[in-house]
Design an enzyme around this catalytic site. Structure first.
Site, short mmCIF file in Angstrom:
data_model
loop_
_atom_site.label_atom_id
_atom_site.label_comp_id
_atom_site.label_asym_id
_atom_site.label_seq_id
_atom_site.Cartn_x
_atom_site.Cartn_y
_atom_site.Cartn_z
N ASN A 448 -1.45 10.74 -5.24
CA ASN A 448 -0.54 10.58 -6.13
C ASN A 448 -0.63 9.06 -6.98
O ASN A 448 -0.77 8.03 -6.05
CB ASN A 448 0.82 10.43 -5.37
N GLU A 449 -0.89 9.15 -8.07
CA GLU A 449 -0.91 8.11 -9.25
C GLU A 449 -2.04 7.00 -8.89
O GLU A 449 -2.19 5.90 -9.36
CB GLU A 449 0.18 7.32 -9.14
N ASP A 450 -3.31 7.43 -8.12
CA ASP A 450 -4.10 6.23 -7.40
C ASP A 450 -4.99 6.09 -8.86
O ASP A 450 -5.63 5.04 -9.19
CB ASP A 450 -5.04 6.84 -6.41
#
Length: 885
Positions: A448-450
């Protein structure tokens, strides 16, 4: 094949559930006198301290602060148990199976270290056959028992040590302190912008003592469907630990009255394999067909016919594809199940509690049932939580919910040193294997969103130039190796037929830029609430090929607030207790700004709660109905789905959740439910931003120099129909224009016959203009008393029956006056019938735990009656509010 010894030693397991004690410290001193009784396992240290009166409830008032010390301490759990009587018999193994230890755990048996674990997501199996005390004692003579101790060190402190141990890595962590970066623990335990900092520790899953000579380690199925999807051809596998022996398989449909198919397995290298080629009924997402499930049983048989072990696995047969094809917009992103395009409207899921061990299978089912009853079709398991309990996926299978499953990485630049990679690989394989045969799981996603971290901090990412995974490990973004090599490899090997997506959000991997592109991949749209804080009425223009996150905050119902804030004097918007509970950065400005921008503000708790809820529901309505409209038609899928952030809460709070911690829905839940009905009608007027307008090109900034007459004049509106039905149909759309002030029709209604497209959008009216009664000419002063703003209502009838309605209000609502609405509420024990003489905005029944309504948070139009079915309490006890009440 095994001999006669096997026939007398079947697999047995004993859950070491009760009789545990715990103490603060590492157990290096005699803890007997100091120890306290723990809860039955599974458990966590905060729950045990709470049970023994050592801490206050962290969920109440400001108590979270008073328990921060717990996460910095070492804790030891202890239990004694007798040696199983089978010890010493030929070929017998005795194994201690730990389902999950949170997180840095050292396990000792009779003073000997038998396991060190550093990963909360791993299960462990330790052969303790030679480490147990001699022969077991009789039931009367148990003076000497085995002593099992598990020492849990502070995850936070160990994380800080790991930062120092790996200076070669550039640790970047959003939302929390850096110590979570190198630790394989549920990331939300460090706190998030919707949850508290509660650094748990303890045996959060079962600890079991197993005795056997041979056992079935795992059962799984791999298959292909025929072109007509009526037959499944594949293999059933059973992995055997210990001496090889015969495995018999049975497969039957889970519903009653279906005969089982017998299949014999052939053992090769510890794996028994049986082939099948059968007619099958498909598993479908809810609303598209039945959720057909099959039970596979595997039985391990000795030479003399004795049953040594048996297990069952429930599977479903379905075909899944993530469709990413070039089109006139860019690259599509939507799911195709059993060759049917599916608009995936649903929610993102966070853990259901800060203390995971107390979430029961029944509670998981209740959560999934709420999502399904709310016409949702997909749940995204977010990467900062956990690989969920089996009961979560079982409920999704039963209810027909699709599951988007993140791997457990969120909002950080994670390391990739060798011991970390080894742990991550074992974590991924274990959990993919555990979940792989659930038909509900249709996507694995890397994180998630890295990649937003990569973009923001300009980390090294050369997509086209560098295709060598080993070289990625030498960059300052080594986790690319995890997301683009290791995890897709594991999914390909272990979960045949399930797609993999590198990250959320993520494009198609072709461009060299990582910026979110509304034409490619999935997007997280946070320029409403976060970022630019745009009006939520602009959400229809802020979507993408798949919107996997967006959201708007609201308060939960009053009962929920009352349970967690003890003092009456703290129960007002902006109190210290209230502000502390809301973890979203800038919420003091953001929430009140959105409420005040749209409604006449109220600052009493009941009034403010109601307005925040109506505002959140409005945002959901704008988003879901507009992005569903963009589903389009086959070959022209502009938007493939929308997942609100978030479905649930992990504690009682005010957040983006559409259902609170106690499973009490907010009005936004019902707004989504209405927008996701199988057939819907939508109406919207062209949005005119009343808060800002671009100045001239020289200044190039927004101002408030707005001619207010334009806000409501020269109205332009659209009407459309959305359908998830596989069949075309005929209907009629009626459009009314109803005065807010009087409740009278200000223009003649419209009636339009419509040919409703199957599984798509049908445009009915587009760009139609209508004036405003009482509007002035350009040179006349604005007299609001002479202007008569109106609500546009659309209704869809099929075979003479109204199947869907929608309304469009003149924004902002705060400019409207709501004198006597003529609201009537007729109550019985099981229902409420609501009507009004003039248009009503945001009629909300106050809900509480244990009460169920089939609708709430709706608007009312004159001449109609709204019936709400009530369960869990008498409808006579309901209280309500509406805008202007």
């Amino acid at each position: 094949m095994g001999g006669s010894s096997m026939a007398s030693i079947p697999f047995t397991s004993q859950a070491l559930t009760s009789g545990w004690t715990f103490t603060q410290g590492d157990g290096s001193v005699d803890i007997t006198a100091q120890s306290l009784n723990a809860n039955d396992l599974p458990t966590e240290i905060h729950l045990d301290l709470l049970k023994n009166g050592k801490i206050a409830d962290p969920f109440n008032d400001l108590n979270e602060l008073s328990v921060r010390w717990v996460g910095d301490e070492t804790w030891t759990y202890r239990k004694t148990f007798p040696t199983p009587s089978e010890k010493g018999k030929p070929g017998v193994r005795i194994v201690l199976a730990c389902g999950g230890l949170d997180t840095f755990a050292s396990v000792y048996l009779n003073g000997t270290l038998i396991l060190e674990s550093e990963n909360m997501f791993l299960a462990h199996r330790i052969d303790i056959t030679t480490k147990l005390l001699g022969e077991s004692k009789t039931p009367i003579d148990r003076d000497e028992e085995n002593v099992l101790q598990i020492v849990f060190q502070s995850a936070r402190k160990r994380g800080l040590e790991l930062l120092k141990d790996h200076p070669e890595h550039r640790f970047i962590v959003h939302q929390t302190e850096l110590s979570r970066g190198p630790v394989r623990k549920a990331q939300y335990h460090w706190g998030w912008d919707w949850g508290p900092i509660l650094m748990t520790a303890g045996p959060w899953k079962k600890v079991v003592l197993e005795t056997y000579v041979t056992r079935i380690e795992d059962v799984w199925v791999e298959y292909e469907l025929s072109n007509d999807l009526k037959k499944a051809k594949g293999k059933i596998f059973a992995k055997i630990e210990g001496e090889e022996s015969k495995v018999r398989f049975k497969m039957r449909k889970s519903s009653e009255g279906h005969a089982a198919v017998d299949l014999d397995g052939k053992v090769e290298n510890g794996v028994s394999v049986a082939t099948f080629d059968l007619d099958v009924d498909l598993w479908w997402p809810r609303g598209y067909g039945s959720q057909s499930l099959y039970v596979i049983s595997a039985t391990l048989i000795s030479d003399d016919g004795a049953v040594l072990d048996s297990t069952t696995k429930t599977v479903g047969f379905r075909k899944v594809a993530l469709v990413q094809e070039k089109d006139t917009i860019g690259t599509s992103f939507y799911f195709r199940i059993n060759d049917i395009d599916i608009f995936a409207g649903g929610s993102c899921w966070i853990p259901a509690d800060s203390f995971l061990s107390r979430v029961t299978p029944e509670r998981y089912f209740d959560w999934m049932k709420l999502a399904a009853d709310g016409n949702q079709i997909m749940i995204r398991v977010w990467g900062g939580g956990i690989y969920e309990h089996d009961a979560f996926y079982e409920a999704a299978d039963e209810l027909g919910l699709l599951v988007w499953q993140d791997f457990m990485f969120a909002c950080a630049n994670y390391p990739a040193y060798s011991s970390y990679l080894k742990s991550v690989e074992e974590e991924a394989r274990q959990n993919v294997r555990r979940i792989r045969n659930h038909p509900s799981v249709v996507l694995w996603c890397g994180n998630n969103e890295d990649y937003q971290i990569v973009e923001r901090y300009s980390l090294e990412y050369r997509y086209e130039e560098d295709k060598n995974p080993e070289s990625w490990l030498k960059t300052n973004f080594p986790a690319r190796y995890i997301y683009e090599y290791l995890l897709p490899k594991i999914v390909l090997e272990e979960a045949v037929g399930v797609p993999y997506h590198p990250s959320s959000p993520f494009g198609d991997g072709i461009s060299t830029t990582l910026k979110v592109d509304p034409k490619v991949g999935d997007v997280h749209q946070w320029n409403v609430w976060h970022g630019e804080m745009k009006p939520y009425q602009q959400l229809p223009e802020m979507g993408g090929r798949f919107v996997s996150e967006f959201g708007m905050e609201a308060y939960p119902h009053l009962e929920t607030l009352g349970k967690s804030i003890a003092r009456e004097e703290d129960r007002y918007p902006g109190s210290m207790a209230m502000d502390f509970r809301n973890k979203a950065i800038g919420h003091e400005r953001r929430l009140v700004s959105y409420v005040a921008e749209n409604f006449k503000i109220k600052y009493d708790l009941a009034g403010y709660t109601h307005l925040s809820q109506v505002m959140q529901a409005d945002a959901m309505s704008w988003a879901y109905k507009s992005w569903r409209r963009q589903w389009g038609t086959s070959g022209n899928r502009e938007c493939g789905g929308v997942l609100v952030w978030q479905l649930n809460d992990c504690w009682p709070t005010m957040s983006w959740a559409i259902i609170d911690y106690y499973l009490v829905p907010k009005p936004s839940y019902y707004a989504i439910k209405r927008a996701m009905k199988p057939i819907v009608v939508g109406v919207t007027r062209k949005f005119k931003n009343w808060t800002m307008r671009p100045a001239d090109e020289l200044w190039n900034r927004d101002t408030s120099h707005i001619d207010m007459k334009e806000v409501w004049e020269d109205i332009e509106f659209d009407v459309w129909v959305g359908s998830s039905s596989m069949s075309k149909s005929e209907g009629n759309v009626a459009v009314r224009f109803v005065s807010v002030r009087s409740g009278e029709d200000v223009y003649p209604s419209l009636s339009v016959p419509v040919h409703i497209e199957a599984n798509g959008t049908t445009e009915v009216i587009k760009g139609q203009k209508v004036g405003l009664p009482g509007a002035r000419d350009e040179n006349t002063p604005l007299d609001m008393s002479k202007i008569d703003p109106f609500v546009i209502q659309s209704s869809l009838s099929i075979d003479g029956e109204v199947v869907a309605r929608d309304v469009s209000w003149p924004d902002p609502i705060k400019y409207l006056n709501f004198p006597d609405r003529g609201v009537e509420v007729n109550l019985s024990s099981t229902s409420a019938i609501v009507s009004a003489k003039r248009p009503v905005k945001g009629f909300v029944f106050q809900e509480r735990q244990g009460v169920s309504l089939d609708d709430n948070g709706f608007d009312l139009m004159p001449g109609e009656k709204k019936t709400v079915v009530v369960a869990g309490q008498s409808a006579h006890d309901l209280k309500w509010d509406f805008v202007g009440m």
